[in-house]
Design a protein around this motif. Structure first.
Motif, short mmCIF file in Angstrom:
data_model
loop_
_atom_site.label_atom_id
_atom_site.label_comp_id
_atom_site.label_asym_id
_atom_site.label_seq_id
_atom_site.Cartn_x
_atom_site.Cartn_y
_atom_site.Cartn_z
N MET A 83 0.84 -1.20 0.00
CA MET A 83 0.00 0.00 0.00
C MET A 83 0.87 1.25 0.00
N THR A 84 0.47 2.24 -0.75
CA THR A 84 1.24 3.49 -0.77
C THR A 84 0.93 4.31 0.48
N PRO A 85 1.93 4.70 1.21
CA PRO A 85 1.66 5.52 2.39
C PRO A 85 1.23 6.92 2.00
N SER A 86 0.45 7.55 2.85
CA SER A 86 0.16 8.97 2.62
C SER A 86 1.23 9.80 3.35
N ILE A 87 1.26 11.08 3.00
CA ILE A 87 2.24 11.97 3.62
C ILE A 87 1.50 12.96 4.51
N THR A 88 1.96 13.09 5.75
CA THR A 88 1.31 14.02 6.67
C THR A 88 2.31 15.10 7.12
N PHE A 89 2.00 16.30 6.71
CA PHE A 89 2.83 17.44 7.10
C PHE A 89 2.23 18.10 8.33
N TYR A 90 3.05 18.30 9.36
CA TYR A 90 2.59 19.18 10.44
C TYR A 90 3.72 20.17 10.72
N PHE A 91 3.37 21.45 10.77
CA PHE A 91 4.36 22.50 11.01
C PHE A 91 4.06 23.22 12.32
N GLN A 92 5.09 23.38 13.13
CA GLN A 92 4.94 24.12 14.38
C GLN A 92 5.24 25.59 14.16
N VAL A 93 4.33 26.44 14.61
CA VAL A 93 4.51 27.88 14.44
C VAL A 93 4.48 28.53 15.82
N HIS A 94 5.60 29.12 16.20
CA HIS A 94 5.68 29.63 17.57
C HIS A 94 6.73 30.73 17.69
N LEU A 113 9.92 22.50 -1.76
CA LEU A 113 8.56 22.32 -1.24
C LEU A 113 7.53 22.42 -2.36
N ARG A 114 7.78 23.36 -3.28
CA ARG A 114 6.84 23.57 -4.40
C ARG A 114 6.76 22.32 -5.29
N ALA A 115 7.91 21.65 -5.43
CA ALA A 115 7.95 20.51 -6.34
C ALA A 115 7.28 19.26 -5.76
N LEU A 116 7.25 19.14 -4.44
CA LEU A 116 6.78 17.88 -3.84
C LEU A 116 5.35 17.52 -4.24
N PRO A 117 4.35 18.40 -4.05
CA PRO A 117 2.97 18.00 -4.37
C PRO A 117 2.79 17.66 -5.86
N ARG A 118 3.61 18.32 -6.71
CA ARG A 118 3.50 18.03 -8.14
C ARG A 118 3.90 16.58 -8.39
N ILE A 119 5.02 16.18 -7.79
CA ILE A 119 5.50 14.81 -7.97
C ILE A 119 4.53 13.82 -7.33
N TRP A 120 4.05 14.16 -6.13
CA TRP A 120 3.13 13.26 -5.43
C TRP A 120 1.84 13.09 -6.21
N ASP A 121 1.38 14.20 -6.81
CA ASP A 121 0.16 14.16 -7.60
C ASP A 121 0.33 13.19 -8.77
N LYS A 122 1.47 13.32 -9.44
CA LYS A 122 1.77 12.47 -10.60
C LYS A 122 1.86 11.01 -10.19
N ARG A 123 2.47 10.75 -9.05
CA ARG A 123 2.70 9.36 -8.63
C ARG A 123 1.57 8.81 -7.77
N GLY A 124 0.47 9.57 -7.65
CA GLY A 124 -0.70 9.08 -6.92
C GLY A 124 -0.47 8.93 -5.43
N ILE A 125 0.36 9.81 -4.86
CA ILE A 125 0.61 9.75 -3.43
C ILE A 125 -0.27 10.81 -2.75
N ALA A 126 -1.04 10.39 -1.76
CA ALA A 126 -1.97 11.31 -1.10
C ALA A 126 -1.28 12.03 0.05
N THR A 127 -1.77 13.24 0.32
CA THR A 127 -1.38 13.90 1.57
C THR A 127 -2.58 13.89 2.50
N THR A 128 -2.31 13.80 3.79
CA THR A 128 -3.40 13.69 4.77
C THR A 128 -3.13 14.62 5.95
N THR A 129 -4.18 14.96 6.67
CA THR A 129 -3.99 15.66 7.94
C THR A 129 -3.98 14.60 9.04
N PRO A 130 -3.47 14.94 10.22
CA PRO A 130 -3.42 13.94 11.30
C PRO A 130 -4.78 13.29 11.60
#
Lengths: 347, 450
Positions: B1-12, B278-295
């Motif tokens: 199964m292809t894993p999804s990618i979960t980005f979480y950024f801390q802002v402080h 960072l700009r390039a990542l979603p483009r590649i993921w989109d092409k390769r069918g990799i999903a991004t998810t929230t927690p």
């Protein structure tokens, strides 16, 4: 094998000849008695005579490197180096600018500059001094190596320290230890003491050391109303120094310009919290300390009062600062000097 | 199964302290924080990171309909936004409006309260939830504690507070040979009755029926956050497609890339190419069918059986030790934290919003981080990023602030008279209050240790 040559001179190093030779366990070459009385009353003449004598005496020696310390020896070093065609190392322990609060004797700075320019490598006792050489003497940074001074921990009997009456002192006291000269900035210590005294009248102050400013300082202390809490202890011997460090709540080194400041290493060896001038070499190596600008007696007082109020802070400074002494031994630092020689010899 | 990618950024951003002097203590009106410095740091980071990074994120969210990200914004960051970063706040609101950005819950003051006061911890989480709701119209359902400080108990507390998930560091020593890329569960044990009582008093939503732990994949996260511009690193220069290959090789359910938002433009400067990466990542993921998810989506989509992540002792995401030593590693740090929470009762009794707010701002973990000395011995040149000269300077300012705050709280407490006696003591209490203020401006309770 180290050979030492004893001469009597107006040029007085910090160490006496007998102390030094005893520690170095060196072979002592004595000059005939009449040759010991070499130098006249004039400093310039004295340096010239020293130079001639040292060139004369080393004419049969075949060194790999000529190493000279501070300006008085530079001319001798330069001539020997030229004559023997061997690399010259100029080691800087203090510059004329440090000693005079930037009001130098031009004749001396010219001699300093001459030696620094002629040297193949310059060793400075701190990054602070290196910067000074670059900024005020125009010496390129890559020619100057920093080798910090070291300190060998002494094993002394705890008993002798504890039995000293100073350690019985109830009230906290703040220590100054050094010559009472412009460079050591005892004036700001008094200003600091006044500020501390205003908030904590129970705190006492000890100024240990001797020097030309003593009279002025006593007057100033009275003017500031510090007569009841300020002790001028005079020049202290080794044992007294230990007791002072051991009993002090905090040691302050407010020097205007201090190439290194070995006394700070002695203080941390005894577990005394230290407040150091930022204009010093010691502040580069002692991490567990407060650092302040030499002119800022208000902040100096603030740091003293914080150390007095905050027991955990004082304890941490006492226990953590001495760790640096494991690395900063004379053995290690001499090793650094040796590798500088090695690089010069192998070119 | 292809894993999804979960980005979480801390802002402080913390409120840094100014060069407070002992002579100011007890004057009754000392301001502890360096307004000028805080504003200038905030504006600098806003121009280098928050604004350009938010612009880029918006662009990516608009271009790729499946792109998702999560943020955690500390309460003190939001307060600074309101003071001098309305543009930054507005740009986060625009991101929130896309509906594909999740905001996580944390302690309002980015504090270490979980170590010292469960009660205040709960209060702060609630305060933060309310702030997020007010600004972004979302109620956080996933919790992340300050600097990913975590142990088992915290997952149980967060569950009772109504959260469905919690973030933690994927520490090798706890994972063994298991992958960090699958949701874990905490071991099941009851909280102590007094803990339950405290939480029940403070909580604002019903307990959640489940609790999952999402673990940071620290190798892949740190490749971006710390190593991206490191020329001595074998992975340098890192390209988006190579990094995507690494993500896919890692496998699992979801790869959790957790990092400080300041990675983009502040820790890694723009000229390192971090924004292009960072700009390039979603483009590649989109092409390769990799999903991004929230927690929360990772947990919702998880149908597998979770293993137990057993963190008996505290872990965190800091340094190589990944423990509490960055904030509680030496005597002065411990003394400062003890003294801070020693004021909790006084703060409560003061009923002063202003003093409670100051106390809160002094809780921010950064104050303790600046006092860290753990890499100092043996002449190590490593120094912590700090606005102050040294850890001792940090402690000097901090202990002065606490000393002054204690005096203000004590003066305040003396002015508070129990209701029954209020009438009777009216005049004398006013006199006491006056006396206290008068004395306060002279006396410097130097005997009090902070």
């Amino acid at each position: 094998m180290l050979s030492l040559l004893s001469v009597r001179s107006k040029l007085q190093p910090y160490d006496t000849f007998s102390d030094y030779s005893a520690r170095a366990k060196a072979e002592i070459i004595s000059l005939p008695r009449n040759a010991q009385e070499l130098y006249g009353e004039n400093l310039g003449e004295a340096v010239e005579q020293f130079t001639q004598l040292s060139v004369e005496m080393t004419k049969d020696v075949n060194p790999d490197v000529i190493h000279c310390h501070d300006w008085m020896t530079f001319e001798a070093g330069i001539r020997t180096s030229r004559h023997k065609r061997k690399p010259l190392v100029a080691h800087i322990h203090a510059t004329e600018l440090d000693r005079t609060d930037f009001h130098p004797n031009e004749w001396i700075t010219a001699r300093e500059r001459g030696g620094l320019l002629a040297a193949d490598k310059v060793i400075a006792v701190s990054g602070y001094t290196k910067n000074m050489l670059m900024r005020h003497y125009g010496i390129p940074g890559d020619k100057v190596a920093v080798v910090h001074n070291g300190h060998d921990r002494e094993h002394f009997p705890v008993q002798s320290v504890l039995q000293n009456p100073l350690t019985q002192e109830r009230n906290p006291f703040i220590l100054f230890l050094g010559r009472l000269t412009v460079q050591k900035n005892p004036w700001q210590f008094l200003e600091m003491a006044k500020r501390v005294h205003d908030l904590r009248p129970d705190v006492r102050f000890v100024m240990a050391g001797d020097g030309p400013m003593l009279g002025t300082l006593i007057d100033r202390a009275c003017e500031l109303g510090l007569h009841d809490c300020m002790t001028f202890a005079g020049k202290a011997n080794r044992e007294e120094v230990r007791s002072l460090f051991a009993a002090a709540s905090c040691f302050v080194m407010p020097s205007l310009s201090e190439p290194f400041g070995l006394v700070a290493l002695e203080a941390i060896e005894h577990g005394t919290p230290v407040i150091l001038s930022k204009q010093s070499g010691a502040a580069e190596v002692i991490q567990h300390a407060f650092t302040i600008d030499a002119w800022d007696s208000e902040k100096m007082a603030d740091c003293v009062l914080t150390i007095l109020r905050e027991e955990p802070l004082a304890r941490q400074l006492r226990s953590e600062a001495p760790h640096i002494l494991r690395r900063l031994t004379w053995q290690n630092q001499a090793g650094n000097v040796r590798s500088i020689y090695q690089n010069l010899i192998t070119g | 199964m292809t894993p999804s990618i979960t980005f979480y950024f801390q802002v402080h951003q913390p409120y840094r302290l100014r060069d407070l002097r002992i002579t100011e203590i007890g004057k009754g009106d000392a301001n502890y924080f360096d307004a000028e410095k805080n504003r200038s740091v905030f504006r600098k980071v806003a121009e280098k990171c928050y604004l350009p990074a938010n612009r880029l994120m918006l662009e990516l969210l608009e271009r790729y309909p499946n792109f998702r990200i999560a943020y955690s914004l500390s309460g003190v960051f939001l307060e600074q936004c309101e003071e001098y970063g309305q543009d930054v706040l507005a740009s986060f609101r625009v991101l929130a409006k896309t509906g594909r950005v999740e905001f996580l819950g944390e302690t309002y003051y980015h504090s270490l309260s979980c170590l010292k006061s469960l009660k205040d911890f709960c209060k702060q989480v609630r305060m933060h939830t309310l702030a997020i709701k007010r600004h972004f119209g979302q109620r956080p359902t996933i919790f992340r504690n300050t600097e990913l400080i975590y142990r088992n108990e915290l997952a149980l507390i967060a569950r009772v507070l109504g959260f469905r998930g919690i973030l933690a560091e994927g520490a090798d020593r706890l994972l063994g040979n298991r992958s960090a890329n699958e949701p874990f569960v905490p071991p099941d044990f009851p909280l102590r009755p007094e803990q339950e009582q405290t939480i029940n008093r403070e909580r604002w939503m019903p307990p959640s029926d489940s609790m999952h732990i999402l673990l940071k994949n620290y190798r892949l996260s740190d490749d971006v956050a710390f190593r991206f511009s490191d020329r001595s690193w074998v992975g340098y220069p890192l390209h988006a497609d190579t990094f995507t290959d690494w993500l896919m090789t890692a496998g699992g359910h979801s790869i959790n890339l957790f990092m400080d938002y300041e990675t983009f433009g502040e820790h890694q400067w723009e000229d390192t190419g971090i924004f292009e990466f960072l700009r390039a990542l979603p483009r590649i993921w989109d092409k390769r069918g990799i999903a991004t998810t929230t927690p929360s989506e990772v947990i919702a989509r998880w149908t597998g059986t979770s293993e137990v992540y057993d963190a008996h002792d505290f872990i965190s995401w800091a340094d190589t030790e990944r423990d509490l030593s960055a904030w509680q590693g030496n005597r002065i740090q411990q003394a400062a934290l003890d003294a801070l929470y020693g004021l909790e009762d006084l703060v409560e009794r003061s009923h002063s919003e202003e003093l409670a707010k100051i106390w809160g701002r002094l809780q921010t973990s950064d104050h303790f981080y600046y006092m860290c000395t753990k890499y100092w011995n043996d002449g190590d040149v490593h120094k912590y990023f700090s606005p102050y000269d040294s850890p001792y300077e940090a402690y000097r300012r901090y202990s002065h602030a606490l000393c002054d705050l204690r005096q203000r709280l004590e003066a305040n407490a003396k002015c508070q008279v129990p209701t029954s006696k209020k009438e009777f003591n009216h005049h004398s209490s006013r006199f006491n209050c006056f006396l206290q203020k008068f004395l306060g401006s002279w006396g410097l309770a130097l005997g009090t240790s902070a």
